[in-house]
Design a protein around this motif. Structure first.
Motif, PDB file in Angstrom:
ATOM      1  N   ALA A 786      10.812   0.523  -2.037  1.00 21.60           N
ATOM      2  CA  ALA A 786       9.469   0.352  -2.802  1.00 21.60           C
ATOM      3  C   ALA A 786       9.993   1.016  -3.973  1.00 21.60           C
ATOM      4  O   ALA A 786      10.747   1.667  -4.282  1.00 21.60           O
ATOM      5  CB  ALA A 786       8.578   1.205  -1.827  1.00 21.60           C
ATOM      6  N   CYS A 787       8.671   0.707  -4.730  1.00 21.46           N
ATOM      7  CA  CYS A 787       8.731   1.270  -6.252  1.00 21.46           C
ATOM      8  C   CYS A 787       7.326   1.513  -6.649  1.00 21.46           C
ATOM      9  O   CYS A 787       6.365   1.201  -6.144  1.00 21.46           O
ATOM     10  CB  CYS A 787       9.598   0.208  -6.952  1.00 21.46           C
ATOM     11  N   GLN A 788       7.108   1.787  -8.044  1.00 18.09           N
ATOM     12  CA  GLN A 788       5.848   1.923  -8.614  1.00 18.09           C
ATOM     13  C   GLN A 788       5.016   0.559  -8.422  1.00 18.09           C
ATOM     14  O   GLN A 788       5.681  -0.413  -8.807  1.00 18.09           O
ATOM     15  CB  GLN A 788       5.912   2.292 -10.060  1.00 18.09           C
ATOM     16  N   GLY A 789       3.802   0.939  -8.063  1.00 23.29           N
ATOM     17  CA  GLY A 789       2.788  -0.036  -7.576  1.00 23.29           C
ATOM     18  C   GLY A 789       3.002  -0.597  -6.230  1.00 23.29           C
ATOM     19  O   GLY A 789       1.938  -1.286  -5.727  1.00 23.29           O
ATOM     20  N   ASP A 790       3.876  -0.191  -5.462  1.00 24.59           N
ATOM     21  CA  ASP A 790       3.883  -0.295  -3.954  1.00 24.59           C
ATOM     22  C   ASP A 790       3.142   0.735  -3.208  1.00 24.59           C
ATOM     23  O   ASP A 790       2.825   0.876  -2.182  1.00 24.59           O
ATOM     24  CB  ASP A 790       5.087  -0.483  -3.290  1.00 24.59           C
ATOM     25  N   SER A 791       2.544   1.923  -3.975  1.00 27.64           N
ATOM     26  CA  SER A 791       2.239   3.180  -3.309  1.00 27.64           C
ATOM     27  C   SER A 791       0.975   2.624  -2.461  1.00 27.64           C
ATOM     28  O   SER A 791       0.282   1.703  -2.964  1.00 27.64           O
ATOM     29  CB  SER A 791       1.758   3.964  -4.335  1.00 27.64           C
ATOM     30  N   GLY A 792       0.770   3.535  -1.415  1.00 29.98           N
ATOM     31  CA  GLY A 792      -0.213   2.829  -0.806  1.00 29.98           C
ATOM     32  C   GLY A 792      -0.220   1.974   0.249  1.00 29.98           C
ATOM     33  O   GLY A 792      -1.107   1.779   1.209  1.00 29.98           O
ATOM     34  N   GLY A 793       0.612   1.109   0.138  1.00 30.86           N
ATOM     35  CA  GLY A 793       1.090  -0.036   0.828  1.00 30.86           C
ATOM     36  C   GLY A 793       1.526   0.060   2.249  1.00 30.86           C
ATOM     37  O   GLY A 793       1.891   1.251   2.653  1.00 30.86           O
ATOM     38  N   PRO A 794       1.653  -0.752   3.206  1.00 30.32           N
ATOM     39  CA  PRO A 794       1.939  -0.633   4.627  1.00 30.32           C
ATOM     40  C   PRO A 794       3.409  -0.521   4.820  1.00 30.32           C
ATOM     41  O   PRO A 794       4.237  -1.122   4.027  1.00 30.32           O
ATOM     42  CB  PRO A 794       1.465  -1.732   5.351  1.00 30.32           C
ATOM     43  N   LEU A 795       3.922   0.426   5.712  1.00 34.03           N
ATOM     44  CA  LEU A 795       5.353   0.249   6.260  1.00 34.03           C
ATOM     45  C   LEU A 795       4.965  -0.307   7.835  1.00 34.03           C
ATOM     46  O   LEU A 795       4.407   0.370   8.455  1.00 34.03           O
ATOM     47  CB  LEU A 795       5.930   1.367   6.394  1.00 34.03           C
ATOM     48  N   SER A 796       5.173  -1.517   7.952  1.00 36.95           N
ATOM     49  CA  SER A 796       4.781  -2.063   9.349  1.00 36.95           C
ATOM     50  C   SER A 796       5.896  -2.074  10.119  1.00 36.95           C
ATOM     51  O   SER A 796       7.258  -2.451   9.896  1.00 36.95           O
ATOM     52  CB  SER A 796       4.542  -3.721   8.903  1.00 36.95           C
ATOM     53  N   SER A 797       5.654  -2.108  11.589  1.00 37.05           N
ATOM     54  CA  SER A 797       6.697  -2.151  12.523  1.00 37.05           C
ATOM     55  C   SER A 797       6.153  -3.000  13.804  1.00 37.05           C
ATOM     56  O   SER A 797       5.057  -2.709  14.261  1.00 37.05           O
ATOM     57  CB  SER A 797       6.953  -0.550  13.056  1.00 37.05           C
ATOM     58  N   VAL A 798       6.996  -3.903  14.290  1.00 41.08           N
ATOM     59  CA  VAL A 798       6.523  -4.849  15.226  1.00 41.08           C
ATOM     60  C   VAL A 798       6.844  -3.997  16.717  1.00 41.08           C
ATOM     61  O   VAL A 798       7.975  -3.299  16.524  1.00 41.08           O
ATOM     62  CB  VAL A 798       7.242  -6.067  15.427  1.00 41.08           C
ATOM     63  N   ASP A 799       6.311  -3.876  17.545  1.00 44.94           N
ATOM     64  CA  ASP A 799       6.210  -3.194  18.788  1.00 44.94           C
ATOM     65  C   ASP A 799       6.861  -4.368  19.717  1.00 44.94           C
ATOM     66  O   ASP A 799       6.022  -5.503  20.123  1.00 44.94           O
ATOM     67  CB  ASP A 799       4.988  -2.768  19.600  1.00 44.94           C
ATOM     68  N   LEU A 800       7.918  -4.103  20.402  1.00 49.89           N
ATOM     69  CA  LEU A 800       8.601  -5.352  21.201  1.00 49.89           C
ATOM     70  C   LEU A 800       8.150  -5.648  22.425  1.00 49.89           C
ATOM     71  O   LEU A 800       8.179  -6.721  22.884  1.00 49.89           O
ATOM     72  CB  LEU A 800      10.230  -4.865  21.474  1.00 49.89           C
ATOM     73  N   ASN A 801       7.215  -4.683  22.960  1.00 52.53           N
ATOM     74  CA  ASN A 801       6.554  -4.737  24.121  1.00 52.53           C
ATOM     75  C   ASN A 801       5.363  -5.786  24.122  1.00 52.53           C
ATOM     76  O   ASN A 801       4.853  -6.676  24.819  1.00 52.53           O
ATOM     77  CB  ASN A 801       6.003  -3.678  24.999  1.00 52.53           C
ATOM     78  N   SER A 802       4.499  -5.450  22.977  1.00 56.54           N
ATOM     79  CA  SER A 802       3.358  -6.184  22.662  1.00 56.54           C
ATOM     80  C   SER A 802       3.478  -7.302  21.708  1.00 56.54           C
ATOM     81  O   SER A 802       2.442  -8.147  21.373  1.00 56.54           O
ATOM     82  CB  SER A 802       2.155  -5.361  22.307  1.00 56.54           C
ATOM     83  N   SER A 803       4.482  -7.372  20.953  1.00 58.80           N
ATOM     84  CA  SER A 803       4.691  -8.202  19.539  1.00 58.80           C
ATOM     85  C   SER A 803       3.481  -7.877  18.429  1.00 58.80           C
ATOM     86  O   SER A 803       3.546  -8.682  17.489  1.00 58.80           O
ATOM     87  CB  SER A 803       4.547  -9.762  20.108  1.00 58.80           C
TER      88      SER A 803
END
Length: 842
Positions: A786-803
């Motif tokens: 990530a870089c300047q301007g991405d601050s505050g944005g999401p780090l998303s993770s998929v749960d394999l059990n529920s998708s």
């Protein structure tokens, strides 16, 4: 003789005794042991009665079995087409109700019947046949045929149908009306079958010269398409033309549903699987390329629906293109140039071949670099390029491939493209380059394949060349370890992360715990007997999860707490489809983390995201600076962002909500008018945020008015404080930040896949600056961050059990962008989950 009741089971008899007649009665014996006499004749009669009864029973059973089971008939339906060579196509054949159509259809049915009559394994089971359409060539007749085959004769029948490849010669002699040179017959999926006499959802459309012809599902866009139906669109173009079909809107039932609704497109007017071009379900953003080409002047579009759900459907358009237009192949003599599959970026047509003969100056060598490559066909084994492929220097390439290079040892190279008659894909985009034989990559590293990469990518643990030639013969640094089999150097933090990075498990084998011990999620080893003893010896609670049936346990820091304050012993139970809490609260708030447009970063090293692919992504603008930070939608009225975005800087009062505007559902910063715009009502930054260490870097923002969820605006799930994200797990970081350190921001939303790094290893390379509220993700080799301007944005993770997608982190800080040994640092949401609930109620 006396008369006896008819109900007695014996006959009166008369015998002679002692020279005179005496009438004797033989009464029925009530006990067999009391019978004084039983002659041979009597025994034979009884045996005959018994055997006769058994034979009758057996006969009846055999008849019942024969008529009830053995003679049960399996319905077999086939579709196909045949070519009539002595009839010229006329426009009336496009109308299935015209007299001309009916006359020719009856003649075709006669030919089919006589063809089946010639084979004794087929004809006894024939039920009916019907002709559904005609097209040019001279005339191609499309038909379906139905058989009823007893199960015990199925094998013979199937062999007979498999041998049916041509019209028997005696049929041509007996019925010299139609001359048929070939016949194709294929089994058909019963869901694809449509009664040719049922015209309730059947449409015929002919392309108009120079204009686009539009069609859509019934009722679109005002009402959903009908349930339990099979709709068909017969698309036609003029002779010597092909059809280009594009879906402008596509919203069907999701693909994961059993017997889901789907659209199937055929390079034919019969729904024959070997002529299927593509099968589509789910939803696609308007930016996604859904353009498909035919190989001839007809195409069949079929919509098959079940009785579940209500969905908008699709809107499509098609045009006709001249078939003889040169669209690929040829001879190229320029120093450099570009080549692509036919009609790229639309799907290439089926049944197509073209060859590029490339000749650069004689004192140069030539190579082809494939920058985009998708030639995937369902049912094709990995590496088996027997259907669609590109052939270069005698080597075939197919499937999905990242950027790769094929070189020639001289000034000539030949590239051949081939597609078979079924499923097509996006194809390829490539460039050919000439180079000096003695210096193919000036000031760069030359891969064995001929590809050029930056010198600092050599021996960094990553296969940048694609053939590992940049990683062979390297001396591992202090930050790397060596795999056993391949002898490749890999980043040290990949050891013991649960991922087989070496391919031979050598990076994980040394991490195994001794016998009779259990390996914790954090790598710690404890005695096996201590697992599931209701004591957290691991420290992360993994030894007390997965302990058989889900049961209530004492509430501890690592146990999931239900809404009724009951705790259970299951790891990550939320939204996995199984109610584990007695009050069902673990499945109560699960309308989140769904991506209607999910498919196949100010993100450095990332790629453009699709429209709607990350529907929780928000762009936060200030009046003077435009896009400044990112945020995530977590409800209709709340966003999650980073606290450092809202710290005042001299005269700039970033803590003032009126300074900010939130753009939701945004994809392209140049098209903000298409997004939902909301003002910010209030900003709540964590009171413990430290602007020096960036500890507790989190904030929640309340919108002035609720937002309505759409296909491009959806909330991401907030993880429970006990949610476990293992080291090595893949995450996605998204945003409009700078594309390189010190560079300008992205216009189109960027995405990049990164991995969670071991906290201890990350803290070592980051000079012990991490706290428990931080997590480390990226690559120590650099290149993606990530870089300047991405601050505050999401780090998303998929749960394999529920998708479902969870907000694992918030973009927080880093040492530069995408530098080596300087991964990105993210706010760990699980550690601040209670704080979020305290201020938002979520």
């Amino acid at each position: 003789m006396k008369s006896f009741d008819a109900g007695l089971m014996y006959n009166p008899k008369t015998e002679k005794m002692n020279g005179f007649e005496e009438e004797v009665e033989f009464l029925p014996a009530m006990n067999a042991k009391k019978v004084e006499k039983r002659g041979l004749k009597s025994k034979l009669c009884i045996a005959a009665v018994v055997i006769g009864t058994l034979l009758v029973s057996l006969t009846i059973s055999l008849l019942v079995w024969h008529f009830t089971f053995r003679n049960v008939k399996t319905e077999k339906i086939f579709t196909g087409y045949l070519r009539v060579t002595n009839v010229k196509f006329m426009d009336a054949y496009e109308n299935s109700s015209s007299p001309e159509f009916l006359i020719l259809a009856n003649k075709v049915k006669d030919v089919l019947k006589m063809t089946y009559q010639s084979n004794p394994a087929i004809w006894p089971h024939f039920r009916q046949a019907d002709v559904t359409a005609f097209s040019e060539g001279s005339v191609i007749a499309y038909y379906w045929v139905e058989f009823g085959v007893p199960k015990y004769l199925e094998e013979d029948f199937d062999k007979g149908m498999a041998s049916l490849k041509a019209i028997p010669q005696d049929v041509k002699v007996r019925k010299n009306i139609l001359i048929v040179d070939s016949i194709k017959t294929y089994p058909v999926d019963l869901r694809m079958l449509k009664d040719p006499k049922d015209n309730t959802c059947k449409f015929g459309v002919h392309a108009k010269v120079g204009t686009k012809t539009t069609f859509s599902t019934p009722g679109f866009p005002n009402s959903p398409y009908p349930p339990n139906t099979n709709c068909q669109w017969i698309l036609r173009a003029d002779i010597d033309h092909v059809i280009s079909l594009s879906f402008r809107t596509f919203h069907l039932e999701q693909c994961q549903v059993k017997d889901n609704d789907y659209v199937k497109i055929y390079d034919s007017l019969s729904p024959a699987e070997p002529r299927a071009i593509v099968s589509l379900c789910g939803s696609y953003p308007s930016s996604y390329n859904l353009t498909f080409l035919s190989s001839q002047n007809v195409m069949l579009v079929s919509l098959v629906t079940n009785g579940v759900g209500r969905h908008p459907g699709f809107m499509a358009e098609f045009i006709q293109l001249p078939k003889k237009t040169p669209i690929c192949g040829g001879t190229f003599k320029e120093v450099n140039g570009n080549i692509s599959s036919p009609y790229y970026p639309g799907h290439y047509p089926p049944d197509f071949d073209c060859t590029w003969d490339i000749q650069v100056p004689n004192n140069k060598n030539v190579k082809v670099r494939f920058n985009f490559f998708y030639l995937v066909e369902p049912g094709t084994a990995l590496g088996s390029c027997t259907k669609d492929y590109v052939e270069v220097n005698g080597q075939r390439y197919c499937g999905t491939r990242s950027q790769f290079v094929v070189s020639s040892s001289n000034s000539k190279i030949s590239v051949r493209f081939h597609s078979d008659k079924s499923y097509t894909d996006t194809g390829f985009l490539a460039e050919y380059l000439s180079y000096e034989p003695n210096n193919p990559c000036p000031e760069q590293f030359t891969c064995k394949s001929g590809r050029c990469i930056k010198k600092d990518l050599q021996c960094d643990g990553w296969n940048d060349c694609g053939d590992f030639s940049d990683e062979l013969g390297c001396n591992c640094t202090a930050d790397q370890f060596r795999c056993k089999a391949s002898q490749l150097c890999k980043p040290r933090y990949w050891k013991c992360d649960g991922v087989n990075d070496c391919g031979d498990e050598s990076d994980e084998l040394e991490c195994q715990c001794p016998a009779l011990t259990y390996k914790c999620g954090n790598g710690k080893c404890i005695p096996e007997a201590q697992k599931c003893d209701k004591i957290n010896q691991c420290g992360d609670g993994t030894d007390e999860s997965d302990c058989g049936p889900v049961v209530p346990v004492n509430c501890l820091s690592y146990t999931y707490k239900c809404s009724n304050n009951q705790c259970i012993n299951k790891l990550n139970p939320e939204c996995d489809g199984e109610p584990d809490c007695t009050d069902g609260s673990d499945e109560a708030s699960c309308s989140c983390g769904m991506r209607p447009f999910s498919r196949k970063t100010r993100i450095v090293g990332g790629t453009n995201a699709d429209v709607g692919e990350w529907p929780w992504q928000v762009s936060l603008h200030t009046k003077a600076e435009g896009h400044t930070c990112g945020a995530s939608v977590v409800s209709e009225t709340w966003l999650v962002s980073a606290a450092h975005c809202f710290q005042n800087d001299g005269p700039r009062r970033y803590s003032d909500p009126s300074l900010w505007t939130a753009y939701l559902g945004l994809h392209d910063q140049a098209q903000r008018s298409s997004s939902e715009v909301r003002k910010i009502k209030r900003i709540i930054a964590h009171r413990s945020f430290n602007d020096y260490t960036y500890d507790h870097d989190i904030a929640v923002l309340e919108l002035e008015s609720p937002v309505q969820y759409t296909n491009v605006i959806q909330p991401i799930c907030l993880p429970d404080p006990t949610h476990y994200f293992p080291v090595g797990k893949s995450f996605w970081v998204t945003g409009w930040g700078a594309l390189k350190e010190g560079g300008s921001g992205a216009v189109v939303l960027q995405k990049a896949e990164i991995r969670l790094i071991n906290q201890t290893e990350c803290n070592r390379v980051m000079d012990n600056q991490l706290t428990a509220r931080m997590m480390c993700a990226g690559f120590l080799s650099g290149g993606i961050d990530a870089c300047q301007g991405d601050s505050g944005g999401p780090l998303s993770s998929v749960d394999l059990n529920s998708s479902k997608m969870y907000l694992a982190g918030v973009v927080s800080w880093g040492d530069g962008c995408a530098r080596r040994n300087k991964p990105g640092i993210y706010t760990r949401v699980t550690m601040l989950r209670d704080w979020i609930k305290q201020h938002t109620g979520l």
